[in-house]
Design a protein around this motif. Structure first.
Motif, PDB file in Angstrom:
ATOM      1  N   LEU A   1       0.732  -1.236   0.028  1.00 47.43           N
ATOM      2  CA  LEU A   1      -0.062   0.009  -0.182  1.00 47.43           C
ATOM      3  C   LEU A   1       1.093   1.305   0.080  1.00 47.43           C
ATOM      4  N   GLY A   2       2.037   1.009  -0.218  1.00 46.97           N
ATOM      5  CA  GLY A   2       3.009   2.255  -0.391  1.00 46.97           C
ATOM      6  C   GLY A   2       3.794   2.594   0.960  1.00 46.97           C
ATOM      7  N   GLY A   3       3.664   1.782   1.987  1.00 41.69           N
ATOM      8  CA  GLY A   3       4.420   2.051   3.191  1.00 41.69           C
ATOM      9  C   GLY A   3       3.671   3.587   4.012  1.00 41.69           C
ATOM     10  N   VAL A   4       2.572   3.915   3.553  1.00 46.18           N
ATOM     11  CA  VAL A   4       2.206   5.144   4.209  1.00 46.18           C
ATOM     12  C   VAL A   4       1.596   5.070   5.248  1.00 46.18           C
ATOM     13  N   PRO A   5       0.961   6.238   6.086  1.00 49.25           N
ATOM     14  CA  PRO A   5       0.232   5.919   7.171  1.00 49.25           C
ATOM     15  C   PRO A   5      -1.043   5.429   7.014  1.00 49.25           C
ATOM     16  N   SER A   6      -1.393   4.451   7.609  1.00 42.58           N
ATOM     17  CA  SER A   6      -2.705   3.552   7.246  1.00 42.58           C
ATOM     18  C   SER A   6      -3.704   3.265   8.715  1.00 42.58           C
ATOM     19  N   ILE A   7      -4.540   2.745   8.410  1.00 44.07           N
ATOM     20  CA  ILE A   7      -5.537   2.088   9.521  1.00 44.07           C
ATOM     21  C   ILE A   7      -6.070   0.655   9.253  1.00 44.07           C
ATOM     22  N   LEU A   8      -5.906   0.174  10.544  1.00 44.56           N
ATOM     23  CA  LEU A   8      -6.364  -1.413  10.326  1.00 44.56           C
ATOM     24  C   LEU A   8      -7.760  -1.243  10.765  1.00 44.56           C
ATOM     25  N   GLU A   9      -8.848  -1.869  10.052  1.00 45.36           N
ATOM     26  CA  GLU A   9     -10.246  -2.070  10.545  1.00 45.36           C
ATOM     27  C   GLU A   9     -10.605  -3.409  10.638  1.00 45.36           C
ATOM     28  N   GLY A  10     -11.318  -3.852  11.745  1.00 46.86           N
ATOM     29  CA  GLY A  10     -12.092  -4.864  11.703  1.00 46.86           C
ATOM     30  C   GLY A  10     -12.771  -5.182  10.596  1.00 46.86           C
ATOM     31  N   VAL A  11     -13.438  -6.454  10.217  1.00 49.04           N
ATOM     32  CA  VAL A  11     -14.258  -6.569   9.150  1.00 49.04           C
ATOM     33  C   VAL A  11     -15.672  -6.625   9.842  1.00 49.04           C
ATOM     34  N   VAL A  12     -16.399  -5.631   9.476  1.00 46.90           N
ATOM     35  CA  VAL A  12     -17.842  -5.595  10.110  1.00 46.90           C
ATOM     36  C   VAL A  12     -18.856  -6.653   9.159  1.00 46.90           C
ATOM     37  N   ALA A  13     -19.222  -7.602   9.935  1.00 46.06           N
ATOM     38  CA  ALA A  13     -20.227  -8.392   9.194  1.00 46.06           C
ATOM     39  C   ALA A  13     -21.667  -7.891   9.002  1.00 46.06           C
ATOM     40  N   PHE A  14     -21.795  -6.963   7.991  1.00 44.66           N
ATOM     41  CA  PHE A  14     -22.938  -6.082   7.877  1.00 44.66           C
ATOM     42  C   PHE A  14     -23.866  -7.013   6.849  1.00 44.66           C
TER      43      PHE A  14
END
Ligand code: AMP
Length: 372
Positions: free
Chosen positions: A178-191
């Motif tokens: 993803l380019g080694g840039v500042p990122s965010i990890l999100e849990g997968v929402v079971a929508f």
């Protein structure tokens, strides 16, 4: 016009729009219908909005001389995309009102800032953690679990800048991809559904929302929106109330769109309960609001123009029993003659010459009549 002067616009005044894509084009047409002029500022000389605007400027968003000249020719500035550089907005704000204002841009340009803002309002999102390097990603995965979604904090759209972290995914490789840039990890929402609220807030704090609509994505790109969404009245009310809380907190002026996941909780002996989690806020008119062009008393484009002009907001009532909007993506647009021949189908083409895969070329709206 000095920035402090927040007068109501008059017919004949000019709306400045940053960005010349289909959203700028449809905003320009709504402005024209209300007797206002539109001036588009875009770096792209092929901008579809140029065809329908009174004037345009072709320049980069960091060309401060061009921005100042543009700002002096318009009565209010708005934008069709959220990645307006902060410096661009600041230069424009020295000359006159920019709506929605800088707080909205700051909250919506960075996924981590956005989630923290939502959390500060007590609004639920996916669980998340900020990730600045591969080590932080490993810690975030240990906390959130797999599968999880890694997203760049900035400049992601239509699924770009996203990576699914599964069992066995190599984290260092994933972070680099993803380019080694500042990122965010999100849990997968079971929508169970994805829905959105398109709403508007006026300069006087008035607020109106359209029916919550249900969205179907294909390859991360919006394919179909249907209004109203098939969700419980309580869930719809919660979605609208949380949108209003967001708009009030940002002292927002204009159309805002909030994308939400609907999840269903079933406990033995109790009826199924739907709850929401916010995925994203768009500080602008939104693709999932295109149905309002044909399917509501006031379109989202007219509503945005009314709001930023300091005019009263229009009625958001829906025509028909339900409305379906389908995007024409890439080669889908070749079906335009058949769509034109279909009674009741409302065709919108964006004036783009090249139908590249994934490119939004137009949309079609179908209103399902009420039974009489
Ligand atoms: P976004 O760019 O954040 O709007 O994500 C694009 C699409 O990816 C969404 O419309 C969802 O279908 C899916 N998606 C994004 N984030 C999540 C999540 N945390 N959990 C489940 N699905 C997600």
């Amino acid at each position: 016009m000095p920035p402090a002067l927040t007068r109501r616009l008059e017919p004949g005044d000019t709306i400045g729009i940053l960005g010349g894509g289909q959203l700028g084009r449809m905003l320009s047409m709504a402005a024209a219908r209300l007797g206002l002029k539109a001036h588009i500022f875009s770096p792209d000389k092929e901008s579809p909005a140029f065809d329908v605007a009174s004037s345009h400027t072709i320049a980069d968003f960091d060309d401060e001389a061009a921005l100042a000249h543009f700002a002096d020719q318009v009565d209010v500035v708005t934008y069709e995309f959220e990645n307006v550089p902060a410096r661009t907005a600041a230069v424009l704000a020295e000359h006159g009102p920019v709506r929605p204002g800088p707080a909205a841009l700051a909250a919506c340009q960075d996924r981590l800032v956005e989630k923290e803002f939502l959390s500060s309002l007590g609004i639920k999102t996916a669980i998340y953690a900020g990730v600045d390097d591969a080590g932080a990603l490993a810690r975030a995965v240990a906390q959130i679990g797999r599968p999880a979604i890694l997203k760049t904090r900035r400049f992601g759209y239509d699924g770009k800048g996203q990576l699914l972290i599964r069992e066995g995914s190599d984290l260092a490789t994933g972070f680099r991809s993803l380019g080694g840039v500042p990122s965010i990890l999100e849990g997968v929402v079971a929508f169970s559904k994805e829905v959105s609220v398109v709403a508007a807030r006026g300069t006087d704090g008035s607020f109106t929302a359209y029916d919550v609509c249900e969205n179907i994505h294909v390859n991360h790109i919006l394919s179909v929106s249907r209004a109203p969404a098939h969700i419980t009245p309580d869930c719809a009310a919660e979605a609208v109330a949380c949108t209003q809380r967001i708009a009030d907190a940002l002292d927002y002026v204009g159309v805002i769109a909030v994308e939400l996941f609907v999840t269903e909780e079933t406990r033995p002996g109790t009826p199924m309960r739907q709850t929401i989690r916010v995925n994203e806020i768009a500080p602008r008119v939104h693709n999932s609001g295109h149905w309002t062009l044909d399917g509501a008393v006031t379109s989202q484009f007219e509503q945005h123009i009314r709001a930023i002009a300091g005019w009263p907001l229009g009625a958001t009532d829906r025509h028909g029993a339900s409305v379906e909007m389908r995007n024409l993506i890439g080669d889908d647009v070749r079906a335009w003659p058949e769509i034109l021949a279909e009674p009741g189908a409302c065709l919108h083409l964006y004036g783009k010459t090249e139908a590249r895969p994934g490119r939004k070329m137009g949309h079609v709206t179908r209103i399902i009549p009420r039974e009489t």
